[in-house]
Scaffold this active site. Structure first.
Site, PDB file in Angstrom:
ATOM      1  N   CYS A   2       0.755  -1.160   0.075  1.00 29.74           N
ATOM      2  CA  CYS A   2      -0.161  -0.162  -0.067  1.00 29.74           C
ATOM      3  C   CYS A   2       0.930   1.320   0.309  1.00 29.74           C
ATOM      4  O   CYS A   2       1.849   1.167   0.631  1.00 29.74           O
ATOM      5  CB  CYS A   2      -1.001   0.157   1.214  1.00 29.74           C
ATOM      6  N   ARG A  27       3.770  -0.197  -4.751  1.00 31.43           N
ATOM      7  CA  ARG A  27       3.544  -0.771  -3.406  1.00 31.43           C
ATOM      8  C   ARG A  27       2.222  -1.513  -3.649  1.00 31.43           C
ATOM      9  O   ARG A  27       2.177  -2.141  -2.322  1.00 31.43           O
ATOM     10  CB  ARG A  27       3.328   0.396  -2.581  1.00 31.43           C
ATOM     11  N   GLY A 100       0.023  -0.984   6.032  1.00 33.00           N
ATOM     12  CA  GLY A 100       0.335  -1.747   7.167  1.00 33.00           C
ATOM     13  C   GLY A 100      -0.497  -2.564   7.665  1.00 33.00           C
ATOM     14  O   GLY A 100      -1.788  -2.556   7.007  1.00 33.00           O
ATOM     15  N   LYS A 484      12.794 -14.461 -11.262  1.00 33.92           N
ATOM     16  CA  LYS A 484      12.742 -13.301 -11.941  1.00 33.92           C
ATOM     17  C   LYS A 484      11.577 -13.814 -13.312  1.00 33.92           C
ATOM     18  O   LYS A 484      10.775 -13.160 -13.199  1.00 33.92           O
ATOM     19  CB  LYS A 484      13.923 -12.848 -12.672  1.00 33.92           C
ATOM     20  N   GLU A 487       8.079 -14.485 -11.588  1.00 30.66           N
ATOM     21  CA  GLU A 487       7.223 -13.473 -11.203  1.00 30.66           C
ATOM     22  C   GLU A 487       6.677 -12.535 -12.285  1.00 30.66           C
ATOM     23  O   GLU A 487       5.547 -12.199 -12.222  1.00 30.66           O
ATOM     24  CB  GLU A 487       8.022 -12.561 -10.210  1.00 30.66           C
ATOM     25  N   HIS A 503      17.894 -37.240  -8.848  1.00 31.40           N
ATOM     26  CA  HIS A 503      17.418 -37.952  -7.530  1.00 31.40           C
ATOM     27  C   HIS A 503      16.065 -37.505  -7.671  1.00 31.40           C
ATOM     28  O   HIS A 503      15.262 -37.475  -6.480  1.00 31.40           O
ATOM     29  CB  HIS A 503      18.151 -37.194  -6.516  1.00 31.40           C
ATOM     30  N   LYS A 602       6.005  -4.308  -4.288  1.00 33.09           N
ATOM     31  CA  LYS A 602       7.262  -4.246  -4.166  1.00 33.09           C
ATOM     32  C   LYS A 602       7.842  -4.402  -2.727  1.00 33.09           C
ATOM     33  O   LYS A 602       8.742  -4.932  -2.603  1.00 33.09           O
ATOM     34  CB  LYS A 602       7.906  -3.013  -4.755  1.00 33.09           C
TER      35      LYS A 602
HETATM   36  C1  AGP Z   1      12.053  -9.675  -6.527  1.00 32.04           C
HETATM   37  O1  AGP Z   1      11.955  -9.295  -7.737  1.00 32.04           O
HETATM   38  C2  AGP Z   1      11.058  -9.177  -5.544  1.00 32.04           C
HETATM   39  N1  AGP Z   1      10.760  -7.716  -5.450  1.00 32.04           N
HETATM   40  C3  AGP Z   1      11.189  -9.711  -4.024  1.00 32.04           C
HETATM   41  O2  AGP Z   1      11.695 -11.237  -3.994  1.00 32.04           O
HETATM   42  C4  AGP Z   1      12.101  -8.822  -3.114  1.00 32.04           C
HETATM   43  O3  AGP Z   1      13.527  -8.803  -3.321  1.00 32.04           O
HETATM   44  C5  AGP Z   1      11.740  -9.056  -1.608  1.00 32.04           C
HETATM   45  O4  AGP Z   1      10.597  -8.827  -1.365  1.00 32.04           O
HETATM   46  C6  AGP Z   1      12.651  -8.483  -0.761  1.00 32.04           C
HETATM   47  O5  AGP Z   1      12.362  -7.130  -0.593  1.00 32.04           O
HETATM   48  P1  AGP Z   1      13.530  -6.028  -0.089  1.00 32.04           P
HETATM   49  O6  AGP Z   1      14.676  -6.354  -0.808  1.00 32.04           O
HETATM   50  O7  AGP Z   1      13.075  -4.610  -0.329  1.00 32.04           O
HETATM   51  O8  AGP Z   1      13.829  -6.393   1.315  1.00 32.04           O
END
Ligand code: AGP
Length: 607
Positions: A2, A27, A100, A484, A487, A503, A602
């Site tokens: 958010c 966000r 939050g 990558k 996602e 295995h 993000k």
């Molecule tokens: C990956 O492309 C993501 N954005 C995600 O895995 C990210 O690296 C993870 O949420 C950690 O975020 P941060 O580096 O802001 O702690």
């Protein structure tokens, strides 16, 4: 998760809020809304979907017109994405936006119901806070906010407007990030600086429990006890262009192209006279010698940077390194003590699980080192030592340049530690550092393989599932390649240690299934090639990422991406590039929303 914004000033408030929210959509982007004082009355517009849906709705139904208000872009935690669950939420006299979670919202709801407050419209925890504020409101907004802060638990930031306080915006921060921007005769709130950089570079960083009051174009502050406080005005070290696409179609591809500069900006100040020097970050050779064990803890991509860090630090400095996922580490009662170093890697510096690990490490007396991109973020401020990565704002949800600079820091740390511990001599340390200095130029050359990667990505779009394989450093790297790809392309993908396939996992191979093999480590090349042949013999379509001089049977690979060569230990920084490009172009070819993949946000500020 958010994004919240607020504005008080002479401009058209709705326009400012929408423009600022556009920069915060990374966000969360499942619904959006704004509340603006129009002729002294709070007018709300909100909608399920992207910000563009809200804009379209306002174009049709009219947008609130005024000069003070708040806005929100949502990543749903409580209640599905819907018009009614979109923020802002209101009590009778109070309207709020919230980033939050409120952990004790159920108890508060019960308290409100017990006190004849039963008008709940949504499924959100936010509405409960709006109602609680309203319940306690006695005409003194700051007193009311302080009272509520003592009753709600969780990690949150709020933007608040009171119906009888027109042209005034209140804001409070408890854990979740919040800044207050100060322009000429106008003031802003935002979850992140890029949201307001178009209007001002000057901002205040709200600390835990601090309340801001935005009125008459400027901001005043008080703490949790109601005492007025003076805050230091900071200036952002980037401009509007860094938060714009600058001619690229998406932020992700722009950020891939920014990597050479990002690495250069990150490593240059930490290299002195050809040797790594992290003293500006409070790290001396003595500090680096003093640890028995190292733990690298992070989430997602940042954790994958830690995986590469483990291989390199163990190989060069001969210190044991454990890498763990923050959400696991925090609950597994880890063996930590004063002789240990805990390295937290985070782009945002706000990731909830990583923050929890930092607190845990401090409780156990371990030393903490943050590798963080966002200046002044919680993890950076609360760690004993911090190495800032200088990637600039990373907007695409899929992390690229932040990962790259995290790798560069892992190398600097490994080189300095290995030298401090006498595991490598000065000559070798200089040689490795000189190689690291070359990486920006070689990354640039790897980026020039873009069209090759774009072509190969057309072979991936029809796949339901694929494998990324590698050995050693290539395995560590393939974890990131796989994440990558999945996602942004939504193709199921796993990374697997090449030698482990037999295995069990090899049973997944069917005719035409793509297997991407990362094979940059000469000493392991032959063994990886054997594994590639094994999957090819079972029908896989193989794509091999290797250096330009690698020699192996032509028939092992259906497609080859040959990348420029550098010292073997540094190859992950080069091999990362084609993996990012493959993911990007597969997503583009599938018509996905590359910068805002479904279900993601993000900054993951909830557990
Ligand atoms: C990956 O492309 C993501 N954005 C995600 O895995 C990210 O690296 C993870 O949420 C950690 O975020 P941060 O580096 O802001 O702690």
């Amino acid at each position: 998760m958010c994004g919240i914004v607020g504005y008080v000033g002479p401009r058209d408030c709705s326009d400012v809020l929408v423009s600022a929210l556009t920069k915060l959509e990374y966000r969360g982007y499942d619904s959006a809304g704004i509340a603006v004082f129009e002729n002294g009355k709070i007018e709300v517009a909100k909608s399920k979907g992207r910000l563009t849906d809200l804009v379209a709705k306002m174009e049709k139904e009219g947008k609130p017109s005024g000069h003070a208000g708040i806005g929100h872009t949502r990543w749903a935690t409580h209640g599905e994405p819907s018009d009614v669950n979109s923020h802002p939420h209101s009590g009778r006299r109070v309207t709020i936006v919230h980033n939050g979670i409120i952990e004790n919202y159920k108890q508060i709801k019960k308290f409100l119901i017990d006190n004849d407050r039963t008008e709940f419209l949504s499924d959100t925890d936010t509405e409960i806070v709006a109602q609680l504020l309203d319940y306690y409101y006695d005409g003194n907004p700051v007193r009311c906010i302080r009272k509520v802060l003592h009753e709600i638990r969780g990690s949150f930031a709020l933007g608040i407007v009171f119906a009888d306080r027109p042209e005034t915006v209140y804001a409070v921060r408890c854990e979740s990030p919040l800044i207050v921007g100060q322009g000429m005769g106008e003031a802003f709130i935002a979850s992140d600086v890029p949201a307001i950089i178009k209007y001002t570079k000057d901002y205040y960083l709200l600390e835990y429990g601090e309340i801001a009051v935005l009125k008459n174009g400027s901001a005043s502050f008080c703490n949790l006890h109601g005492r007025m406080i003076e805050k230091e005005l900071k200036t952002a070290d980037f401009d509007e262009d860094s938060a714009e696409k600058g001619g690229f179609e998406h932020f992700m591809i722009k950020e891939i192209h920014e990597q050479p500069t990002a690495v250069k900006t990150t490593i240059t100040p930490r290299i002195e006279d050809g040797m790594p020097n992290l003293s500006e970050c409070g790290i001396t050779p003595e500090t680096l010698k003093s640890f028995k064990n190292i733990f690298i803890v992070a989430c997602g991509t940042a954790m994958h940077a830690g995986m590469v860090g483990k291989y390199v630090i163990e190989k060069l400095a001969r210190v044991s390194v454990t890498v763990d996922i923050a959400s696991e580490f925090r609950y597994r009662d880890p063996l930590l003590n004063e002789d240990d170093l805990v390295i937290i890697i985070s782009q945002s510096g706000e990731t909830a699980d990583s923050k929890a690990v930092l607190n845990l490490a401090k409780e156990k007396g371990a030393k903490t080192l943050a590798v963080v991109n966002v200046k002044g973020s919680s993890i950076a401020r609360e760690s004993d030592m911090v190495i800032y990565t200088h990637a600039g704002p990373e907007i695409a949800v899929a992390s690229t340049k932040a990962y790259m600079v995290q790798l560069s820091v892992m190398y600097l740390l490994a080189f300095e530690m290995a030298y401090a511990k006498g595991r490598i001599d000065e000559k070798e340390c200089r040689r490795l550092t000189a190689e690291l200095v070359k990486t920006p130029e070689i990354i640039e050359r790897a980026i020039s393989l873009e069209y090759n990667c774009q072509y190969i990505s057309t072979k991936l779009i029809t796949a339901d599932s694929l494998l990324y394989i590698g050995r050693g450093l290539d395995y560590a790297l393939s974890m990131e390649g796989s994440l990558k790809l999945k996602e942004v392309s939504y193709i199921h993908s796993e990374s697997y240690a090449a030698g482990e396939l037999k295995h069990g996992t090899i049973s997944l191979i069917t005719e035409g299934m793509p297997v991407i093999a990362v094979a940059t480590q000469t000493s392991l090349l032959e063994k990886t090639v054997s594994n590639i042949k094994e999957v090819k013999a079972r029908g896989a379509m193989t794509i091999v990422i290797c250096d330009e001089a690698a020699e192996f049977d032509n028939d092992a690979a259906d497609y080859t991406i040959r990348i420029p060569k550098i010292s073997e230990v540094l190859m992950p920084m080069i091999a990362t590039v084609p993996m990012q490009l493959l993911a990007y172009y597969t997503s583009v070819n599938k018509g996905n929303d590359v910068d805002k993949p479904r279900n993601l946000a993000k900054s993951v500020t909830v557990e």
